[in-house]
Scaffold this motif. Structure first.
Motif, PDB file in Angstrom:
ATOM      1  N   LYS A 100       0.832  -1.198   0.000  1.00  0.00           N
ATOM      2  CA  LYS A 100       0.000   0.000   0.000  1.00  0.00           C
ATOM      3  C   LYS A 100       0.869   1.252   0.000  1.00  0.00           C
ATOM      4  CE  LYS A 100      -3.700  -2.406   2.472  1.00  0.00           C
ATOM      5  NZ  LYS A 100      -4.479  -2.497   3.735  1.00  0.00           N
ATOM      6  N   ALA A 101       0.290   2.348  -0.417  1.00  0.00           N
ATOM      7  CA  ALA A 101       1.040   3.604  -0.515  1.00  0.00           C
ATOM      8  C   ALA A 101       1.370   4.136   0.868  1.00  0.00           C
ATOM      9  CB  ALA A 101       0.228   4.634  -1.284  1.00  0.00           C
ATOM     10  N   GLY A 102       2.610   4.583   1.039  1.00  0.00           N
ATOM     11  CA  GLY A 102       3.006   5.210   2.289  1.00  0.00           C
ATOM     12  C   GLY A 102       2.470   6.628   2.388  1.00  0.00           C
ATOM     13  N   LYS A 103       2.419   7.148   3.614  1.00  0.00           N
ATOM     14  CA  LYS A 103       1.811   8.463   3.829  1.00  0.00           C
ATOM     15  C   LYS A 103       2.768   9.505   4.404  1.00  0.00           C
ATOM     16  CE  LYS A 103      -2.761   6.413   4.563  1.00  0.00           C
ATOM     17  NZ  LYS A 103      -3.907   6.228   5.504  1.00  0.00           N
ATOM     18  N   MET A 104       4.038   9.155   4.590  1.00  0.00           N
ATOM     19  CA  MET A 104       4.994  10.112   5.143  1.00  0.00           C
ATOM     20  C   MET A 104       5.541  11.026   4.064  1.00  0.00           C
ATOM     21  SD  MET A 104       7.356   7.842   7.722  1.00  0.00           S
ATOM     22  CE  MET A 104       7.771   6.624   6.462  1.00  0.00           C
ATOM     23  N   ASP A 105       5.907  12.246   4.473  1.00  0.00           N
ATOM     24  CA  ASP A 105       6.694  13.060   3.554  1.00  0.00           C
ATOM     25  C   ASP A 105       8.162  12.682   3.734  1.00  0.00           C
ATOM     26  OD1 ASP A 105       7.759  14.484   5.762  1.00  0.00           O
ATOM     27  OD2 ASP A 105       6.301  16.098   5.549  1.00  0.00           O
ATOM     28  N   THR A 138      10.839  -3.205  -0.808  1.00  0.00           N
ATOM     29  CA  THR A 138       9.378  -3.198  -0.998  1.00  0.00           C
ATOM     30  C   THR A 138       8.783  -1.818  -0.736  1.00  0.00           C
ATOM     31  OG1 THR A 138       8.790  -3.960   1.252  1.00  0.00           O
ATOM     32  CG2 THR A 138       9.206  -5.657  -0.420  1.00  0.00           C
ATOM     33  N   LEU A 139       9.437  -0.792  -1.258  1.00  0.00           N
ATOM     34  CA  LEU A 139       8.956   0.573  -1.063  1.00  0.00           C
ATOM     35  C   LEU A 139       7.913   0.917  -2.112  1.00  0.00           C
ATOM     36  CD1 LEU A 139      12.337   2.379  -0.265  1.00  0.00           C
ATOM     37  CD2 LEU A 139      10.693   1.351   1.334  1.00  0.00           C
ATOM     38  N   THR A 140       6.857   1.566  -1.678  1.00  0.00           N
ATOM     39  CA  THR A 140       5.790   1.991  -2.590  1.00  0.00           C
ATOM     40  C   THR A 140       5.711   3.503  -2.706  1.00  0.00           C
ATOM     41  OG1 THR A 140       4.165   2.026  -0.793  1.00  0.00           O
ATOM     42  CG2 THR A 140       4.413  -0.046  -2.000  1.00  0.00           C
ATOM     43  N   SER A 141       6.432   4.203  -1.845  1.00  0.00           N
ATOM     44  CA  SER A 141       6.339   5.655  -1.763  1.00  0.00           C
ATOM     45  C   SER A 141       7.657   6.303  -2.169  1.00  0.00           C
ATOM     46  CB  SER A 141       5.976   6.071  -0.332  1.00  0.00           C
ATOM     47  OG  SER A 141       6.278   7.427  -0.099  1.00  0.00           O
ATOM     48  N   ILE A 142       7.594   7.239  -3.076  1.00  0.00           N
ATOM     49  CA  ILE A 142       8.783   7.991  -3.481  1.00  0.00           C
ATOM     50  C   ILE A 142       9.328   8.779  -2.298  1.00  0.00           C
ATOM     51  CG2 ILE A 142       9.613   9.869  -4.943  1.00  0.00           C
ATOM     52  CD1 ILE A 142       7.616   8.925  -7.076  1.00  0.00           C
ATOM     53  N   ASP A 143       8.453   9.406  -1.507  1.00  0.00           N
ATOM     54  CA  ASP A 143       8.906  10.197  -0.363  1.00  0.00           C
ATOM     55  C   ASP A 143       9.622   9.335   0.661  1.00  0.00           C
ATOM     56  OD1 ASP A 143       8.095  12.663  -1.271  1.00  0.00           O
ATOM     57  OD2 ASP A 143       6.143  12.587  -0.305  1.00  0.00           O
ATOM     58  N   GLU A 144       9.123   8.127   0.903  1.00  0.00           N
ATOM     59  CA  GLU A 144       9.781   7.252   1.865  1.00  0.00           C
ATOM     60  C   GLU A 144      11.157   6.837   1.348  1.00  0.00           C
ATOM     61  OE1 GLU A 144       8.710   3.765   5.034  1.00  0.00           O
ATOM     62  OE2 GLU A 144       7.467   3.920   3.238  1.00  0.00           O
ATOM     63  N   ALA A 145      11.249   6.582   0.048  1.00  0.00           N
ATOM     64  CA  ALA A 145      12.539   6.236  -0.553  1.00  0.00           C
ATOM     65  C   ALA A 145      13.530   7.395  -0.415  1.00  0.00           C
ATOM     66  CB  ALA A 145      12.346   5.875  -2.023  1.00  0.00           C
ATOM     67  N   ILE A 146      13.058   8.611  -0.647  1.00  0.00           N
ATOM     68  CA  ILE A 146      13.918   9.788  -0.493  1.00  0.00           C
ATOM     69  C   ILE A 146      14.404   9.895   0.949  1.00  0.00           C
ATOM     70  CG2 ILE A 146      13.938  12.318  -0.477  1.00  0.00           C
ATOM     71  CD1 ILE A 146      11.992  12.178  -2.905  1.00  0.00           C
ATOM     72  N   GLY A 147      13.509   9.697   1.898  1.00  0.00           N
ATOM     73  CA  GLY A 147      13.884   9.796   3.296  1.00  0.00           C
ATOM     74  C   GLY A 147      14.937   8.772   3.689  1.00  0.00           C
ATOM     75  N   ILE A 148      14.780   7.531   3.226  1.00  0.00           N
ATOM     76  CA  ILE A 148      15.761   6.487   3.532  1.00  0.00           C
ATOM     77  C   ILE A 148      17.115   6.847   2.929  1.00  0.00           C
ATOM     78  CG2 ILE A 148      16.393   4.087   3.008  1.00  0.00           C
ATOM     79  CD1 ILE A 148      13.398   3.392   3.331  1.00  0.00           C
ATOM     80  N   ALA A 149      17.115   7.287   1.685  1.00  0.00           N
ATOM     81  CA  ALA A 149      18.379   7.638   1.022  1.00  0.00           C
ATOM     82  C   ALA A 149      19.058   8.814   1.707  1.00  0.00           C
ATOM     83  CB  ALA A 149      18.130   7.944  -0.450  1.00  0.00           C
ATOM     84  N   ARG A 150      18.284   9.796   2.138  1.00  0.00           N
ATOM     85  CA  ARG A 150      18.874  10.947   2.828  1.00  0.00           C
ATOM     86  C   ARG A 150      19.463  10.537   4.172  1.00  0.00           C
ATOM     87  NH1 ARG A 150      14.227  15.602   1.882  1.00  0.00           N
ATOM     88  NH2 ARG A 150      14.925  16.317  -0.191  1.00  0.00           N
ATOM     89  N   ALA A 151      18.757   9.684   4.907  1.00  0.00           N
ATOM     90  CA  ALA A 151      19.279   9.227   6.194  1.00  0.00           C
ATOM     91  C   ALA A 151      20.556   8.421   5.993  1.00  0.00           C
ATOM     92  CB  ALA A 151      18.222   8.397   6.919  1.00  0.00           C
ATOM     93  N   ALA A 152      20.580   7.586   4.969  1.00  0.00           N
ATOM     94  CA  ALA A 152      21.773   6.792   4.677  1.00  0.00           C
ATOM     95  C   ALA A 152      22.943   7.699   4.313  1.00  0.00           C
ATOM     96  CB  ALA A 152      21.484   5.813   3.545  1.00  0.00           C
ATOM     97  N   ARG A 153      22.673   8.721   3.522  1.00  0.00           N
ATOM     98  CA  ARG A 153      23.731   9.657   3.131  1.00  0.00           C
ATOM     99  C   ARG A 153      24.293  10.374   4.362  1.00  0.00           C
ATOM    100  NH1 ARG A 153      22.000  14.329  -0.923  1.00  0.00           N
ATOM    101  NH2 ARG A 153      20.757  14.873   0.925  1.00  0.00           N
ATOM    102  N   GLN A 193       9.574   7.833 -13.134  1.00  0.00           N
ATOM    103  CA  GLN A 193       9.331   8.999 -12.294  1.00  0.00           C
ATOM    104  C   GLN A 193       9.906   8.794 -10.892  1.00  0.00           C
ATOM    105  OE1 GLN A 193       5.056   9.095 -12.763  1.00  0.00           O
ATOM    106  NE2 GLN A 193       5.140  10.857 -14.159  1.00  0.00           N
ATOM    107  N   ALA A 194       9.753   7.596 -10.367  1.00  0.00           N
ATOM    108  CA  ALA A 194      10.229   7.312  -9.012  1.00  0.00           C
ATOM    109  C   ALA A 194      11.748   7.416  -8.934  1.00  0.00           C
ATOM    110  CB  ALA A 194       9.765   5.923  -8.578  1.00  0.00           C
ATOM    111  N   ILE A 195      12.443   6.779  -9.864  1.00  0.00           N
ATOM    112  CA  ILE A 195      13.906   6.787  -9.856  1.00  0.00           C
ATOM    113  C   ILE A 195      14.435   8.201 -10.067  1.00  0.00           C
ATOM    114  CG2 ILE A 195      15.940   6.026 -11.150  1.00  0.00           C
ATOM    115  CD1 ILE A 195      14.484   3.327 -11.520  1.00  0.00           C
ATOM    116  N   GLU A 196      13.864   8.896 -11.033  1.00  0.00           N
ATOM    117  CA  GLU A 196      14.334  10.249 -11.310  1.00  0.00           C
ATOM    118  C   GLU A 196      14.056  11.192 -10.148  1.00  0.00           C
ATOM    119  OE1 GLU A 196      14.181  10.315 -16.205  1.00  0.00           O
ATOM    120  OE2 GLU A 196      12.530  11.223 -15.070  1.00  0.00           O
ATOM    121  N   ALA A 197      12.922  11.007  -9.455  1.00  0.00           N
ATOM    122  CA  ALA A 197      12.589  11.870  -8.320  1.00  0.00           C
ATOM    123  C   ALA A 197      13.543  11.642  -7.156  1.00  0.00           C
ATOM    124  CB  ALA A 197      11.146  11.630  -7.881  1.00  0.00           C
ATOM    125  N   VAL A 198      13.848  10.372  -6.858  1.00  0.00           N
ATOM    126  CA  VAL A 198      14.773  10.084  -5.753  1.00  0.00           C
ATOM    127  C   VAL A 198      16.170  10.597  -6.083  1.00  0.00           C
ATOM    128  CG1 VAL A 198      15.837   8.272  -4.353  1.00  0.00           C
ATOM    129  CG2 VAL A 198      13.416   8.094  -4.980  1.00  0.00           C
TER     130      VAL A 198
END
Length: 318
Positions: free
Chosen positions: A133-138, A165-180, A206-211
């Motif tokens: 299901k779609a995540g709801k976090m920014d 198993t990520l469904t949300s672009i925002d959640e993916a961005i957040g994980i990548a930023r925390a890892a960085r 769109q997801a890959i380019e946005a992250v």
């Protein structure tokens, strides 16, 4: 001390194997009790640790026969704060479980690694919510939320982390930023639907380019998970810089939709040989693929078929 964090071997060429659907294998084939699909609860006693070791060694034996390196994922897909709270784990107990998961893999690496079979320890990070299901976090909330687990991995032997198993672009961005922020090598893996798009309707492109745009292209590469190859083979058949960012596949063997899988009381294991042939075709059209494994419903038979189809002539071996 991490062995490969600053020099990941799968980035140097060749294609590595990883495992299949850990939770579905343990539940449906081995009868394990995994509340909320949380495999990390098995780390709590010696019997559970033995079960996890037995699970991993089946795949490591396949990699040894195929002369492939291996990306070894921790059993921590559910070991984040919300799921830990549902399972009755305190903050300290959850941190210890993540550390124990890495320690188990360090023991396996010491036993199985050899010069022609590098073993990379990967901290597995699942979504805050449901993987279907779609995540709801920014992005800011996601970064803060996942930082705790990533920080724990940063203090262990883990070589990298992957948001699975990520469904949300925002959640993916957040994980990548925390890892960085914590200087942890990072991979992002998206769940796609039967049309090859995220559940939100956003395309994989769109997801890959946005992250990438939001993180300075911090992820080492991207992966596709939890969908049958027929659900996304048209999507990856084209050309473009974003496609070259896809470095791994963890597909389902089943052609069922996520809703159908959710409602099914039995496990659809599909056809391992057919899955192997489909992977061979994917590696031909996507020579940049670096990690091959399975997702829901797949087990060592599927990964063995992938290995046979893609590594038989050592064309892709590490």
């Amino acid at each position: 001390m991490s062995k490969y964090r600053d020099d990941l071997p799968q980035l140097k060429g060749g294609t590595y194997l990883t495992d299949g659907g850990m939770e579905t294998t343990l539940i449906f084939h081995e009868g394990a009790d995994l509340p909320h699909f949380a495999a990390f609860v098995l780390l709590a006693d010696q019997a559970g640790r033995r079960q996890l070791k037995d699970y991993y060694t089946r795949y490591l034996d396949i990699a040894a026969r195929g002369k492939s390196g291996f990306v070894l994922d921790t059993a921590t897909w559910r070991a984040n704060p919300d799921w830990g709270d549902k399972l009755g784990y305190s903050v300290q107990a959850l941190k210890a479980a993540n550390e124990d998961a890495v320690e188990l893999l360090s023991e396996l690496r010491a036993e199985y690694e050899r010069p022609d079979m590098p073993i990379v320890i990967n901290g597995a990070i699942g979504p805050r919510g449901d993987g279907y299901k779609a995540g709801k976090m920014d992005a800011d909330e996601a970064e803060a939320y996942h930082a705790t687990q990533i920080d724990t991995f940063a203090g262990t032997d883990a070589d990298m982390i992957t948001g699975l198993t990520l469904t949300s672009i925002d959640e993916a961005i957040g994980i990548a930023r925390a890892a960085r922020r914590m200087k942890m090598p990072c991979v992002i893996s998206f769940t796609v639907e039967t049309d090859g798009n995220l559940v939100t309707g956003r395309t994989l492109k769109q997801a890959i380019e946005a992250v990438d745009a939001a993180t300075g292209a911090y992820p080492l590469y991207y992966m596709i998970n939890c969908a049958h190859p027929s659900h996304f083979d048209d999507v990856v058949a084209g050309d473009g810089a974003w496609l070259k960012r896809i470095g791994g596949i963890r597909a389902n063997a089943s052609k069922m939709s996520h809703q159908e899988l959710d409602e099914s009381e039995t496990l659809d294991a599909g056809d391992p040989a057919d899955l192997g042939r489909r992977y061979r075709q994917l590696t031909r059209q996507m020579p940049q693929l670096r990690v091959l494994g399975g997702c829901c419903g797949t087990d060592h038979r599927h990964v063995a078929a992938i290995c046979e189809a893609c590594f038989a002539d050592n064309r892709l071996s590490a």
